[in-house]
Design an enzyme around this catalytic site. Structure first.
Site, short mmCIF file in Angstrom:
data_model
loop_
_atom_site.label_atom_id
_atom_site.label_comp_id
_atom_site.label_asym_id
_atom_site.label_seq_id
_atom_site.Cartn_x
_atom_site.Cartn_y
_atom_site.Cartn_z
N ASP A 78 -3.30 8.35 -1.02
CA ASP A 78 -3.63 7.26 -0.09
C ASP A 78 -5.08 6.83 -0.32
OD1 ASP A 78 -3.61 5.60 2.24
OD2 ASP A 78 -4.47 7.26 3.41
N GLU A 134 0.71 5.63 12.65
CA GLU A 134 -0.63 5.22 13.03
C GLU A 134 -0.72 3.70 13.27
OE1 GLU A 134 -3.16 6.95 13.80
OE2 GLU A 134 -4.91 5.66 13.55
N ASP A 135 -0.08 2.93 12.41
CA ASP A 135 -0.35 1.48 12.41
C ASP A 135 0.77 0.60 12.94
OD1 ASP A 135 -2.78 2.03 11.31
OD2 ASP A 135 -2.16 1.65 9.24
N HIS A 191 3.58 7.08 5.41
CA HIS A 191 2.37 7.74 5.90
C HIS A 191 1.57 6.92 6.90
CE1 HIS A 191 0.11 5.39 2.84
NE2 HIS A 191 -0.93 5.61 3.62
N ASP A 243 -21.53 13.32 -27.04
CA ASP A 243 -21.92 13.53 -25.66
C ASP A 243 -20.94 12.91 -24.67
OD1 ASP A 243 -24.26 14.89 -26.27
OD2 ASP A 243 -25.33 13.02 -26.65
N HIS A 297 0.81 -1.22 0.00
CA HIS A 297 0.00 0.00 0.00
C HIS A 297 0.85 1.28 0.00
CE1 HIS A 297 -2.96 3.00 1.11
NE2 HIS A 297 -2.41 3.14 2.30
#
Ligand code: MN
Length: 712
Positions: free
Chosen positions: A139, A76-77, A72, A260, A48
């Site tokens: 992200d 947090e993780d 990033h 269109d 990721h």
């Protein structure tokens, strides 16, 4: 998965000065940090951040942005800390990673439509550096691309809704259109699969039908430009399903032909060539009136530049053509990021890669319309606001400097009025604490709590201040009402009238008040007197009457009991009586009133009955107690006592009088309410001093509300 070499090569391809060592370090660091984690798809988590970094390279961003993308999710993780990143990658990168982390933390809140704008502002306000926002958008894009692997449909829908409401508009606002389009389309798949499917099948039909058409139109146009010696690149760009859907909804139309859904794009080198190309097209095909737009001389607020026109083109088909330079195209697709790059290029090599932000500011400052400038581009625009969450995840927008008091009032005025404590992000804080962006605020309330005047000092919002002031004003009024009611009650009793609010209510109009509370408040404030009210209700009332009912026997004089005491100043031979109204005692200052045919009545000097003779001064005798007194004699003093109506109050009172050496000769309850006994007590005492001593003892007793000598 992209290898570190591939990543670095990609960055070097547009930024030869990129710091390969730093990128390689971040790549290895993130790989180790995430090594035990997996995504919902089962892939290693590390895929990721690498994918996010690759999206960032498409925007041609600097080394710090690539490193931030790789890191990033580490704070947090994973167990990785702020300090570790700062030590290894420096101040600039740790600040960017912190910013991305904060944005991740606010992501997990549910939001409704009305809050979407606030939420977008929050994200902008928290992205002090636009690179943080771009990493966040990248992200989100990768998470959307892999959303199909999320098992819970509810979660997929929530993330898609958030993307549609928050992140796609943000991408549009900073001008990164390819990002906006893809985010929207990925969200559209989740939110309206049927709608999208029907558009897709229609598109497929038109594409198949027009496959040759698109190719042949491009060929015809290329030939035309070649004949005119203009070097161009031409492509046919299909509109996104979501933008078609929106257009259908907005204009309530269907889409029938290729024109269109496809816009033909002509890219050239210079602005001059743009107008040249336009001239060639317009002189070769019929122009559809009203469709020409010059966004080169007048760019859109987000800096979009292009010429738009529509013609009846080759094959007699109506087609849309967009003409722009390569650099404009890149700006249109990549927004402010590309803008910076071209500005930088024009200035030569003077600036290094970290001039990024300064370049951005220049662009922002050059925006023509100040309002659009504010609305669309300035990142600092929400710096005067702070955005906080309720425990339920609702977003509350407040001015900078706001405190939990403002927050509480902003949720609901009742919550404000009763707030006792606040928790910010789970920690107890004083109510005066200043709130920060993204704080989750929990207010504890108590019915017993009321706003304090000091709160006003900590409140910055108009609503909180107004509520606090109003509450305090009402509070004062409540106190005045309470006081006024008890004054009126007491005075009615004192004047011998039954206190009845029903009766008073009937006279409210005469008195000039709208409600009982208004009346009580006026009395409490001293703007009306109880006497005024009594007079209105009982027109016959005169203030002289004190006790009700005024027993005739009490009003007449009593005979002197023996010759215990001499009185000075009397005309010899005159009969003496002591007045039954004021019960004069030795030691009191006294006056005598000559009663026709009945001798002299002795009153206390301040007895109300004495004043009745003010017009008849001849009948008033100046007298005084004599010096001689008989020890055994006793005199009766009269007391007006208000006792609290509690068990044992009356017994306590009589005991107290007994202990004080007094003897109760008469006791009459003149009124009894839930709260009070209203009594008249006659006490035999030696003199005024003796009675005063008993009085003093009573005044300090808890069952006695008030006690006074009767004054007439
Ligand atoms: Mn992420």
């Amino acid at each position: 998965m992209t290898t570190v070499t591939q990543l670095i090569d990609k960055v070097k391809s547009y930024d030869p000065q990129a710091n390969a060592e730093l990128i390689a370090g971040a790549y290895a660091f993130a790989m180790e940090a995430h090594q035990h984690q997996k995504r919902e798809s089962g892939e290693p988590y590390f895929t990721h951040p690498v994918a996010v970094a690759m999206i960032i390279t498409e925007m041609k961003l600097d080394t710090a942005s690539i490193v931030t993308a790789l890191l990033h999710d580490t704070i947090e993780d994973t167990p990785v800390t702020h300090d570790e990143i700062e030590k290894k990658f420096g101040q600039e990168i740790v600040t960017l990673v912190d910013g991305a982390t904060k944005l991740t933390q606010i992501e997990l809140q549910s939001i409704n439509q009305q809050q979407a704008e606030n939420f977008r502002k929050l994200v902008l306000a928290m992205s002090n550096d636009i690179r943080v926002l771009l990493v966040k958008l990248a992200d989100r894009l990768h998470n959307m691309r892999t959303l199909v692997h999320v098992k819970s449909e509810e979660k997929r829908k929530r993330i898609a809704r958030e993307t549609m409401d928050i992140y796609a508009p943000l991408a549009g606002r900073i001008g990164v259109h390819h990002l906006k389009d893809e985010l929207e389309d990925l969200a559209f798949i989740q939110l309206n699969p049927d709608g999208r499917a029907s558009i897709m099948s229609r598109l497929k039909f038109l594409r198949e039908e027009g496959e040759d058409t698109v190719g042949s139109i491009i060929q015809s146009l290329k030939k035309l430009f070649r004949e005119n010696d203009l070097k161009v690149e031409i492509s046919g760009r299909e509109k996104t399903p979501y933008s078609i859907w929106l257009k259908m909804h907005r204009q309530n139309i269907g889409f029938e032909q290729l024109a269109d859904i496809i816009a033909f794009r002509v890219l050239v080198d210079t602005i001059e060539e743009c107008y040249q190309a336009l001239g060639i097209v317009h002189s070769s095909y019929p122009v559809v009136p009203g469709r020409f737009k010059d966004y080169i001389s007048t760019p859109k607020p987000n800096h979009y530049q292009s010429l738009h026109t529509a013609i009846i083109g080759p094959n007699q088909q109506r087609i849309e053509i967009q003409i722009r330079t390569f650099s404009m195209h890149e700006v249109n697709e990549y927004g402010v990021a590309a803008h910076w790059k071209y500005k930088q290029g024009a200035r030569g090599q003077e600036g290094d890669e970290f001039r990024w932000l300064r370049g951005l500011l220049e662009i922002l400052e050059s925006a023509a319309d100040p309002e659009e400038f504010l609305e669309h581009t300035k990142l600092e625009m929400y710096q005067d606001q702070v955005f906080c969450f309720t425990p339920r995840g609702d977003l509350i927008s407040l001015p900078t400097g706001a405190t939990p008091i403002d927050f509480a009032y902003s949720v609901h005025s009742e919550i404000g009025n009763h707030c006792v404590a606040a928790k910010i992000n789970g920690r107890m804080v004083p109510l005066r604490t200043v709130l920060h962006n993204g704080d989750q605020v929990e207010i504890t309330t108590s019915k017993a709590q009321a706003p304090s005047p000091t709160w006003e000092r900590y409140a910055v919002t108009g609503k909180a201040r107004a509520c606090i002031r109003r509450y305090i004003r009402n509070q004062k009024r409540a106190q005045f009402i309470e006081l006024g009611r008890s004054m009126l009650h007491k005075n009615f009793k004192q004047e011998g009238f039954d206190y009845s609010e029903k009766l008073i209510e009937k006279h409210l109009k005469d008195i000039g008040c709208a409600s009982l509370d208004d009346l009580f408040a006026l009395i409490g404030e001293g703007l009306k007197t109880s006497q005024d009210i009594i007079r209105k209700i009982y027109p016959e009332y005169t203030q002289k009457r004190r006790f009700e009912p005024p027993l005739p026997s009490e009003f007449v004089e009593r005979k002197e009991s023996g010759t215990a005491m001499s009185i000075k100043g009397l005309i010899p031979g005159m009969a003496i009586h002591y007045a039954g109204c004021c019960h004069p005692l030795p030691g009191d200052r006294i006056v005598g009133i000559v009663m026709t045919g009945r001798g002299v009545t002795v009153h206390t000097y301040d007895c109300d009955n004495v004043s009745k003779f003010a017009d008849d001064p001849d009948r008033i005798l100046d007298i005084a107690w004599g010096d001689q007194r008989c020890e055994e004699s006793s005199y009766v003093g009269r007391l007006h006592i208000i006792l609290f109506n509690k068990v044992g109050s009356l017994a306590g009172l009589t005991t107290m009088i007994g202990k004080g050496g007094g003897n109760i000769s008469n006791l009459k309850i003149i009124h009894r309410s839930e709260e009070f006994f209203d009594l008249i007590v006659d006490v035999e005492v030696k003199d005024a001093q003796h009675l005063s001593a008993i009085l003093a003892a009573m005044r300090s007793a808890s069952m006695v509300s008030s006690v006074e000598r009767s004054r007439g």
